[in-house]
Design a protein around this motif. Structure first.
Motif: not given
Length: 320
Positions: A107-112, A231-232, A114-115, A199-200
């Protein structure tokens, strides 16, 4: 004591009636748009709701010759049979192990990702990186498992060749019970992280540049800007996707596990979906397999509702 008379609302309609009337008026004005919904509604009804009719065979001793209506009712017999099966809790444990591991690690890896891509300034390199990370998603599961089998082969795989070059012993990665969850999860992360990050990236594109400019003027570094601005901004998206992931926690991909599965690792690789395939399609125990699938979906639904309720309490937002 005199009762004060209340005046009727304007037009003689209550606020609820007025709202309903305005809704219908709006729908009539934009009726063309609602025609586009018809194919989607028909698809959902035909392929999502009509098949629910067949769930009753989970409570019957279904025989193809008798049909669904002609088969005898047996109540909860098949559910009891599953929970009395010697391998029942092993299968549930394997399913939860792989699913929870995939969720926590993946779950966290696509967020990282994307950032990271969001802060890349070189557009050519950014597009190249996006393409490279997206492409594995379009590799079929059969090809992916074949690649893993070749790459991690103890005799000819390049991974074991590197291990032997450093003086190590070759490892049978695809035949190790201890390594099976790691092979499954991390190959899945590699394949899907780029596509899942889209999506992120889209959510991050909505961040106002003025916020970052103000933060830079105030002396904020990149990590502070990520933590307090990015993040927010994507938090509502993260919450929705996390709730949906929790709602699928008992659904582990059948095809990939089945392709990776063999006798040496059957103790850790037999999950609910592969077990349903064996007893349902191979052994023709349709009622038994339907009962297991129904139980699985009920657990998912319960987890989904619980996760949404917790999210509404903790974060103030959810699916509903």
């Amino acid at each position: 004591m005199a009762v004060k008379a209340t005046s009727a609302p304007p037009g003689g309609l209550t606020p609820k009636q007025k709202k309903r009337k305005d809704t219908w008026k709006l729908m009539k004005q934009n009726y063309q748009l609602y025609f586009f919904l018809v194919p989607a509604v028909v698809f959902i009804v035909l392929f999502m709701y009509v098949p629910l009719y067949g769930l009753q065979i989970a409570f019957k001793n279904y025989r193809t010759g008798d049909g669904i209506w002609g088969s005898a009712w047996v109540g909860l017999k098949w559910f009891e049979k599953f929970f009395s099966t010697p391998r029942c809790w092993e299968i549930i444990r394997n399913t939860l192990t792989i699913s929870v591991y995939s969720l926590v690690a993946g779950f966290p890896i696509p967020i990282i990702l994307a950032i990271i891509l969001n802060y890349v300034k070189n557009l050519k390199f950014k597009k190249f990186a996006q393409t490279v990370t997206y492409m594995p998603y379009f590799i079929s599961t059969v090809v992916l498992v074949a690649m893993m089998t070749l790459f991690f082969s103890p005799t000819s795989g390049f991974v074991n060749t590197i291990i032997q070059a450093f003086g190590g012993e070759p490892i049978y990665f695809m035949g190790s019970s201890a390594l099976f969850p790691h092979m499954y999860v991390w190959s899945g992360i590699w394949q899907s992280m780029g596509y899942s990050s889209i999506i992120y990236i889209a959510a991050l594109s909505g961040v106002s540049p003025e916020l970052h400019e103000s933060a830079v003027i105030d002396g904020a570094n990149i990590l502070q800007r990520i933590w307090h601005i990015d993040i927010p901004t994507i938090m509502p998206t993260m919450i929705i996707l996390l709730i949906m992931s929790c709602g699928n926690i008992m659904n582990v991909g059948y095809e990939k596990v089945y392709l990776m599965q063999h006798d040496l690792i059957i103790d850790v690789s037999e999950i609910i979906s592969t077990y349903v395939y064996r007893v349902g399609l191979i052994s023709n125990q349709f009622s038994f397999s339907t009962a297991i699938g129904l139980m699985n979906n009920l657990i998912n639904f319960t987890i989904l509702v619980a996760a949404n309720k917790i999210s509404n309490k903790v974060f103030g937002s959810g699916l509903w």
